[in-house]
Every structure is written in structure tokens, then in C-alpha cells.
Design a protein around this motif. Structure first.
Motif, short mmCIF file in Angstrom:
data_model
loop_
_atom_site.label_atom_id
_atom_site.label_comp_id
_atom_site.label_asym_id
_atom_site.label_seq_id
_atom_site.Cartn_x
_atom_site.Cartn_y
_atom_site.Cartn_z
N ASN A 67 -46.34 52.27 -33.62
CA ASN A 67 -44.86 52.56 -33.59
C ASN A 67 -44.27 51.92 -32.44
O ASN A 67 -44.85 51.59 -31.50
N SER A 68 -43.00 51.50 -32.36
CA SER A 68 -42.42 51.01 -31.21
C SER A 68 -41.49 52.02 -30.47
O SER A 68 -40.15 52.13 -30.86
N ASN A 69 -42.12 52.55 -29.69
CA ASN A 69 -41.33 53.53 -28.59
C ASN A 69 -40.91 54.85 -29.08
O ASN A 69 -40.13 55.39 -28.76
N PHE A 84 -41.07 52.19 -41.79
CA PHE A 84 -39.62 52.62 -41.82
C PHE A 84 -38.93 52.50 -40.34
O PHE A 84 -39.76 52.34 -39.29
N SER A 85 -37.54 52.50 -40.16
CA SER A 85 -37.13 52.28 -38.98
C SER A 85 -35.87 53.28 -38.71
O SER A 85 -35.14 53.49 -39.56
N THR A 86 -35.79 53.94 -37.58
CA THR A 86 -34.59 54.78 -37.18
C THR A 86 -33.57 54.15 -36.26
O THR A 86 -32.67 54.84 -35.90
N ASP A 87 -33.87 52.81 -35.87
CA ASP A 87 -32.82 52.10 -35.03
C ASP A 87 -32.50 50.75 -35.64
O ASP A 87 -33.50 49.92 -35.39
N LEU A 88 -31.39 50.73 -36.23
CA LEU A 88 -31.03 49.47 -37.14
C LEU A 88 -30.36 48.48 -36.15
O LEU A 88 -30.15 47.50 -36.72
N LYS A 89 -30.19 48.78 -34.98
CA LYS A 89 -29.38 47.78 -33.96
C LYS A 89 -30.31 46.53 -34.11
O LYS A 89 -29.77 45.47 -34.14
N TYR A 90 -31.57 46.61 -33.93
CA TYR A 90 -32.25 45.31 -33.86
C TYR A 90 -32.56 44.62 -35.06
O TYR A 90 -32.68 43.10 -34.97
N PHE A 91 -32.32 45.09 -36.31
CA PHE A 91 -32.52 44.62 -37.50
C PHE A 91 -31.20 43.91 -37.86
O PHE A 91 -31.10 42.64 -38.26
N ARG A 92 -30.10 44.24 -37.26
CA ARG A 92 -28.76 43.69 -37.45
C ARG A 92 -28.65 42.33 -36.24
O ARG A 92 -28.41 41.37 -36.83
N ARG A 93 -29.16 42.57 -35.01
CA ARG A 93 -29.10 41.51 -34.07
C ARG A 93 -30.06 40.45 -34.58
O ARG A 93 -29.87 39.47 -34.14
N PRO A 128 -37.03 49.07 -30.96
CA PRO A 128 -37.60 50.44 -31.14
C PRO A 128 -37.16 51.25 -32.17
O PRO A 128 -36.47 50.67 -32.92
N GLY A 129 -38.11 52.21 -32.48
CA GLY A 129 -37.53 53.04 -33.90
C GLY A 129 -38.41 52.97 -34.88
O GLY A 129 -38.20 53.47 -36.10
N THR A 130 -39.34 51.87 -34.83
CA THR A 130 -40.17 51.64 -36.03
C THR A 130 -41.46 52.36 -36.16
O THR A 130 -42.18 52.43 -34.91
N VAL A 131 -41.90 53.11 -37.20
CA VAL A 131 -43.23 53.70 -37.54
C VAL A 131 -43.82 52.90 -38.72
O VAL A 131 -43.06 52.68 -39.88
N ALA A 132 -45.01 52.47 -38.60
CA ALA A 132 -45.69 51.74 -39.65
C ALA A 132 -47.02 52.47 -39.87
O ALA A 132 -47.81 52.76 -39.07
N VAL A 133 -47.27 52.44 -41.48
CA VAL A 133 -48.60 52.99 -41.83
C VAL A 133 -49.47 52.04 -42.40
O VAL A 133 -48.70 51.38 -43.33
N PHE A 134 -50.78 52.01 -42.15
CA PHE A 134 -51.73 50.83 -42.77
C PHE A 134 -52.86 51.52 -43.31
O PHE A 134 -53.57 52.31 -42.74
N CYS A 169 -32.60 55.67 -43.34
CA CYS A 169 -33.76 54.76 -42.67
C CYS A 169 -34.19 53.83 -43.79
O CYS A 169 -34.63 54.18 -45.00
N PRO A 170 -34.17 52.55 -43.53
CA PRO A 170 -34.87 51.50 -44.56
C PRO A 170 -36.46 51.85 -44.59
O PRO A 170 -37.02 52.05 -43.73
N ILE A 171 -36.89 51.51 -45.63
CA ILE A 171 -38.29 51.34 -46.14
C ILE A 171 -38.71 50.08 -46.46
O ILE A 171 -38.00 49.45 -47.10
N LEU A 172 -39.66 49.67 -45.70
CA LEU A 172 -40.05 48.23 -45.80
C LEU A 172 -41.54 47.96 -45.84
O LEU A 172 -42.22 49.08 -45.89
N ARG A 173 -42.14 47.01 -46.55
CA ARG A 173 -43.54 46.60 -46.70
C ARG A 173 -43.53 45.12 -46.54
O ARG A 173 -42.72 44.41 -46.29
#
Length: 293
Positions: free
Chosen positions: A240-242, A164-173, A280-286, A191-195
Motif C-alpha cells: 500500500n502507498s500510505n 485499486f486507488s482511492t487518490d486519482l490525482k497522481y494518475f492524472r499528474r 498515495p491511496g493505492t492498495v495492491a494484492v499479490f 476507484c479504478p481497478i488495475l492489474r
């Protein structure tokens, strides 16, 4: 049993010291920002991450594929030492693996007495790292190149990437989300959920409001898809990204719910290549589970 060399690429998003300690040679990607080229450092330089996020505030760095020539150089040095199993960054993220396969085809003729197997991981970030880590465990247990390759080919479809991401600015950019959608989502704290799907491509498949709900949603998906559900006894990686505190909160939640995990849940940084696209703002679980949809 004849030993072999296991190799990978820097987008495993694990510290180089950890990969190097396991005797895994790495081929490095790079990114360009402000007219300068930087290596995907894998935390060799303690200042690299901070510098990257400072650059990211000014522009989106550009990343490029690894080419056939780079693979030729990399593989040649390894083949001079022994047989090679190379696990490549997933083709859902980059077409670099095509260069790896082309180089391997030529080098098999130059080294007819050596084995060189290239596997498209279909994974990304520390999920790619989880797959390489599992292959290294088997290698260290004395399994043959062919046995480890067969396991990797099977399990690459079973490494789940939930994030998921808490900062959508870079998804837009980066064009993954419209400006209007990103603005509304940010205002509403969504927060969008992605896989990653079975081809290793990013799929945005749901959304929730707030980080706590995002973490709980991913835990639910892990219960559904992880091998043996709540009794999952494999390894779990988080990247995670920062946003280290969000990663720590996710780790605590996972360890509280899944009591049989193999060792401690490991937290890593998303490397500069992948963070160039997520921001920044992404957390991923594997984790390992059923076959990805």
C-alpha cells in the motif's frame, strides 16, 4: 550441491531487513526531488517514507533506470563469491533489465567458471517480492540454481497483481488518466481497478464505487485466478502507498474468505520508486494463480 547467490533490486517493496536476513543482496534504485537524490530506502531509515510523502506534496519525483555500469559493479562483487541468479525488476515497468543482461554478457567472459543467470521478473512492487520470496524458499530447500531459475521463469507469469486507488490525482499528474476523468471519478468516489498483464504492464480494466466494493472486486478476481480458487494455499502479499488502514481491511477480507492461505497475509509499503508514479491511496494484492492474460 554447489551453493549460489540469489539477488534482486530494491523495487521488491519489502523491508531491507527481511530481504537481508534471507541472504539476498540488493541493488538499489534512487529518485530525485527538489534537486536532491534519495535512495529507494527499503525502510532502512525509519523517516524515509514520511519524508518521501512530504516531498510528493510539492512535486512528482523523477526516477531513473539502473545502468549497465551499476550492474557490472554489483554482479562483479557477487561473482567473486559464487554463482548468481539475479531476478530483475519487470521490463513492463523499466528497461533496466537490458542493462543487467548486457552486463551479464560481458561478465560471463570475465568469469568463465561462474554461472550468472538474469531473469526479467515481469513483476512489480511486492508481487516482484513474492516471486523473489518463492525463489528463496526453493534455494533454502536445497534446489539448484538451474531448478530455481526454471521455476522463476515459469512462475513470473503466474504472479497476479490486482490493485485499486482511492487518490486519482497522481494518475492524472502522471498522464495515466485525463484531468476531467480524474475529477469526475473523485467526485463520484470511483476507484479504478488495475492489474499487470503478461508483459508486466499496467492495465486499468474496470472501476467501482467506493473502497469496500474495490476490495470485494479484487477478492472475486482472486477467487477466479488463484491456484485452487477458495482453497488457495500459497502466500499472499499486500502493498500500500500510505493507506495502512485500507491494507488492513483488505487483509481481513482475504483471510476471512481464503482459509487455507500459507501463513499470515503480509502487508508491505509500496516503495518510493513505484509510489513516485502511483502516489498515495493505492492498495495492491499479490498471489500465485493461472497465467496472466
Amino acid at each position: 550441491m554447489k551453493p549460489f547467490i540469489l539477488s534482486c533490486e530494491s523495487t521488491v517493496d519489502m523491508p531491507f531487513a527481511e530481504i537481508d536476513a534471507r541472504g539476498i543482496p540488493v541493488l538499489f534504485y534512487s529518485y530525485t526531488a527538489g534537486g536532491e537524490e534519495y535512495a529507494d530506502d527499503m525502510e532502512r531509515d525509519p523517516n524515509a517514507q514520511e519524508r518521501f510523502y512530504q516531498l510528493l506534496q510539492k512535486e512528482i519525483p523523477t526516477t531513473s533506470q539502473l545502468n549497465e555500469y551499476q550492474y557490472m559493479e554489483f554482479f562483479t562483487k557477487l561473482l567473486e563469491q559464487g554463482d548468481v541468479l539475479h531476478i530483475a525488476f519487470g521490463s513492463g515497468m523499466t528497461k533496466s533489465v537490458q542493462g543487467a543482461e548486457a552486463a551479464a554478457e560481458k561478465l560471463r567472459k570475465q568469469f568463465p567458471d561462474r554461472k550468472l543467470i538474469v531473469i526479467d521478473s515481469l513483476c512489480s512492487s511486492s508481487g516482484y517480492g513474492l516471486l523473489v520470496d518463492g525463489a528463496a524458499d526453493l534455494r533454502d530447500a536445497g534446489k539448484s540454481l538451474e531448478e530455481v531459475a526454471a521455476w522463476t521463469d515459469k512462475m513470473r507469469h503466474r504472479v497476479h497483481h490486482q490493485f485499486f486507488s482511492t487518490d486519482l490525482k497522481y494518475f492524472r499528474r502522471s498522464g495515466r488518466m485525463s484531468g476531467a476523468t480524474a475529477t469526475v471519478a473523485s467526485i463520484l468516489n470511483i476507484c479504478p481497478i488495475l492489474r499487470l498483464n503478461d508483459e508486466g504492464r499496467i492495465i486499468a480494466y474496470d472501476k467501482v464505487r467506493g473502497k469496500r466494493n474495490a476490495i470485494n472486486y479484487i477478492l472475486h478476481k482472486m477467487e477466479v485466478h488463484a491456484k485452487d480458487g477458495l482453497d488457495y494455499s500459497g502466500k499472499v502479499f499486500i502493498s500500500n502507498s500510505n493507506v495502512p488502514e485500507d491494507a488492513k481491511a483488505t487483509k481481513r477480507a482475504i483471510e476471512e474468505k481464503f482459509r487455507k492461505i500459507n501463513g499470515e497475509v503480509r502487508i508491505y509499503n509500496i516503495g518510493t520508486i513505484i509510489a513516485s508514479h502511483t502516489g498515495p491511496g493505492t492498495v495492491a494484492v499479490f498471489f500465485f494463480g493461472d497465467e496472466r492474460e
